[in-house]
Design a protein around this motif. Structure first.
Motif, PDB file in Angstrom:
ATOM      1  N   UNK A  77       0.822  -1.208   0.000  1.00 42.28           N
ATOM      2  CA  UNK A  77       0.000   0.000   0.000  1.00 42.28           C
ATOM      3  C   UNK A  77       0.856   1.259   0.000  1.00 42.28           C
ATOM      4  N   UNK A  78       1.940   1.234   0.784  1.00 43.65           N
ATOM      5  CA  UNK A  78       2.835   2.394   0.822  1.00 43.65           C
ATOM      6  C   UNK A  78       3.471   2.632  -0.541  1.00 43.65           C
ATOM      7  N   UNK A  79       3.882   1.552  -1.198  1.00 41.20           N
ATOM      8  CA  UNK A  79       4.451   1.691  -2.536  1.00 41.20           C
ATOM      9  C   UNK A  79       3.404   2.222  -3.515  1.00 41.20           C
ATOM     10  N   UNK A  80       2.161   1.769  -3.347  1.00 39.30           N
ATOM     11  CA  UNK A  80       1.083   2.240  -4.207  1.00 39.30           C
ATOM     12  C   UNK A  80       0.814   3.723  -4.026  1.00 39.30           C
ATOM     13  N   UNK A  81       0.813   4.193  -2.775  1.00 36.81           N
ATOM     14  CA  UNK A  81       0.587   5.621  -2.524  1.00 36.81           C
ATOM     15  C   UNK A  81       1.689   6.468  -3.153  1.00 36.81           C
ATOM     16  N   UNK A  82       2.922   5.981  -3.082  1.00 38.95           N
ATOM     17  CA  UNK A  82       4.026   6.704  -3.711  1.00 38.95           C
ATOM     18  C   UNK A  82       3.824   6.778  -5.220  1.00 38.95           C
ATOM     19  N   UNK A  83       3.382   5.673  -5.808  1.00 37.66           N
ATOM     20  CA  UNK A  83       3.114   5.639  -7.247  1.00 37.66           C
ATOM     21  C   UNK A  83       2.019   6.637  -7.626  1.00 37.66           C
ATOM     22  N   UNK A  84       0.950   6.671  -6.842  1.00 35.93           N
ATOM     23  CA  UNK A  84      -0.153   7.603  -7.104  1.00 35.93           C
ATOM     24  C   UNK A  84       0.301   9.048  -6.934  1.00 35.93           C
ATOM     25  N   UNK A  90       2.461  16.097 -11.265  1.00 41.33           N
ATOM     26  CA  UNK A  90       2.636  17.086 -12.316  1.00 41.33           C
ATOM     27  C   UNK A  90       1.353  17.554 -12.970  1.00 41.33           C
ATOM     28  N   UNK A  91       0.207  17.126 -12.445  1.00 42.89           N
ATOM     29  CA  UNK A  91      -1.080  17.480 -13.054  1.00 42.89           C
ATOM     30  C   UNK A  91      -1.367  18.968 -12.868  1.00 42.89           C
ATOM     31  N   UNK A  92      -1.696  19.634 -13.992  1.00 45.11           N
ATOM     32  CA  UNK A  92      -1.966  21.075 -13.919  1.00 45.11           C
ATOM     33  C   UNK A  92      -3.302  21.462 -14.541  1.00 45.11           C
ATOM     34  N   UNK A  93      -3.939  20.532 -15.279  1.00 42.56           N
ATOM     35  CA  UNK A  93      -5.241  20.839 -15.862  1.00 42.56           C
ATOM     36  C   UNK A  93      -6.056  19.551 -15.929  1.00 42.56           C
ATOM     37  N   UNK A  94      -7.326  19.687 -16.306  1.00 42.82           N
ATOM     38  CA  UNK A  94      -8.220  18.536 -16.285  1.00 42.82           C
ATOM     39  C   UNK A  94      -7.768  17.455 -17.268  1.00 42.82           C
ATOM     40  N   UNK A  95      -7.335  17.839 -18.453  1.00 47.72           N
ATOM     41  CA  UNK A  95      -6.863  16.845 -19.415  1.00 47.72           C
ATOM     42  C   UNK A  95      -5.684  16.063 -18.845  1.00 47.72           C
ATOM     43  N   UNK A  96      -4.801  16.781 -18.167  1.00 46.46           N
ATOM     44  CA  UNK A  96      -3.651  16.124 -17.549  1.00 46.46           C
ATOM     45  C   UNK A  96      -4.070  15.160 -16.460  1.00 46.46           C
ATOM     46  N   UNK A  97      -5.076  15.549 -15.660  1.00 48.21           N
ATOM     47  CA  UNK A  97      -5.560  14.672 -14.600  1.00 48.21           C
ATOM     48  C   UNK A  97      -6.187  13.411 -15.185  1.00 48.21           C
ATOM     49  N   UNK A  98      -7.009  13.567 -16.202  1.00 46.84           N
ATOM     50  CA  UNK A  98      -7.661  12.410 -16.807  1.00 46.84           C
ATOM     51  C   UNK A  98      -6.631  11.460 -17.412  1.00 46.84           C
ATOM     52  N   UNK A 143      -7.558   8.333  -1.822  1.00 48.38           N
ATOM     53  CA  UNK A 143      -8.595   9.287  -2.171  1.00 48.38           C
ATOM     54  C   UNK A 143      -8.147  10.712  -1.919  1.00 48.38           C
ATOM     55  N   UNK A 144      -7.422  10.921  -0.831  1.00 46.12           N
ATOM     56  CA  UNK A 144      -6.921  12.264  -0.517  1.00 46.12           C
ATOM     57  C   UNK A 144      -5.927  12.736  -1.571  1.00 46.12           C
ATOM     58  N   UNK A 145      -5.101  11.818  -2.074  1.00 44.41           N
ATOM     59  CA  UNK A 145      -4.150  12.178  -3.130  1.00 44.41           C
ATOM     60  C   UNK A 145      -4.885  12.579  -4.407  1.00 44.41           C
ATOM     61  N   UNK A 146      -5.916  11.793  -4.758  1.00 43.29           N
ATOM     62  CA  UNK A 146      -6.700  12.128  -5.947  1.00 43.29           C
ATOM     63  C   UNK A 146      -7.445  13.444  -5.748  1.00 43.29           C
ATOM     64  N   UNK A 147      -8.037  13.650  -4.573  1.00 40.26           N
ATOM     65  CA  UNK A 147      -8.797  14.870  -4.300  1.00 40.26           C
ATOM     66  C   UNK A 147      -7.907  16.103  -4.400  1.00 40.26           C
ATOM     67  N   UNK A 148      -6.673  15.991  -3.934  1.00 37.44           N
ATOM     68  CA  UNK A 148      -5.756  17.129  -4.000  1.00 37.44           C
ATOM     69  C   UNK A 148      -5.516  17.545  -5.448  1.00 37.44           C
ATOM     70  N   UNK A 149      -5.248  16.558  -6.319  1.00 38.98           N
ATOM     71  CA  UNK A 149      -5.023  16.868  -7.733  1.00 38.98           C
ATOM     72  C   UNK A 149      -6.310  17.347  -8.394  1.00 38.98           C
ATOM     73  N   UNK A 150      -7.411  16.745  -8.027  1.00 34.25           N
ATOM     74  CA  UNK A 150      -8.724  17.076  -8.605  1.00 34.25           C
ATOM     75  C   UNK A 150      -9.089  18.523  -8.290  1.00 34.25           C
ATOM     76  N   UNK A 151      -8.918  18.916  -7.031  1.00 32.19           N
ATOM     77  CA  UNK A 151      -9.245  20.283  -6.628  1.00 32.19           C
ATOM     78  C   UNK A 151      -8.288  21.288  -7.261  1.00 32.19           C
TER      79      UNK A 151
END
Length: 207
Positions: A77-84, A90-98, A143-151
């Protein structure tokens, strides 16, 4: 910090280099045994023998084989969180996030297809409350990692809703992977593709 030092599944944390190396050998031995025959068939005596340690030394760190499996789960799980985290950094826009999140889904599915230990741990999650708790904590952290990039790319969206949806997207993703590796490959591929399309559609709708 050594990967094993912060694991709550360990009876005691190894502080010296020799102890850390001994625990690492134990985990490597357990991993090999799980790869060969699954965790149900693994025995503590076999782990000790393959690691080249006494059974007493093994029990100093792991009270039972469930503790070994939980330690391995926390490590993956720790390795997975690092990967995520790295994938979304580097995500800066919606296209990049998707694009980045879609790539992460593909990466995770590929890992589960070739990694027998991760499959074994996930298949046993529902039968082990401690593993379920680990799984839930991991879903929230991811989820928190995704939410940070999403917001970051959708600042006008309501923050609490994004956090809730990101937690749900990650939880459903883990459930999808667990289901996909339990069925025939063609069906599993289709399930992951369907999940990917739904997740990206939900994320993109807020952009």
């Amino acid at each position: 910090m050594d990967k094993t030092e912060d694991s709550g599944a360990l009876r005691r944390a190894p502080s010296q280099k020799r102890s850390q190396e001994r625990v690492e050998r134990m985990l490597q031995a357990a991993t090999a045994l799980i790869e060969e025959n699954g965790s149900d068939a693994m025995r503590m005596g076999e782990v000790a023998e393959r690691a080249g340690v006494s059974i007493g030394s093994l029990y100093q760190y792991f009270p039972d084989k469930a503790a070994i499996v939980r330690t391995l789960a926390e490590r993956y799980n720790a390795e997975g969180r690092t990967c995520i985290s790295d994938g979304l950094a580097g995500v800066r826009d919606m296209d990049g996030l998707l694009q980045a999140f879609g790539a992460l889904i593909d990466t995770y599915y590929g890992i589960f297809l070739v990694e027998p230990v991760m499959r074994d741990i996930w298949s046993g999650t529902q039968a082990d409350k401690a593993l379920r708790d680990i799984d839930l904590r991991d879903s929230r952290a991811n989820g928190a990692l995704l939410a940070e990039a999403w917001q970051r790319v959708a600042p006008a969206a309501e923050g609490e809703a994004i956090e809730r949806k990101a937690f749900l997207v990650m939880s459903l993703g883990e459930a999808t992977m667990r289901l996909a590796i339990s069925v025939e490959r063609a069906e599993g591929d289709a399930l992951v593709a369907d999940y990917k399309a739904m997740a990206l559609r939900e994320i993109g709708a807020s952009g």
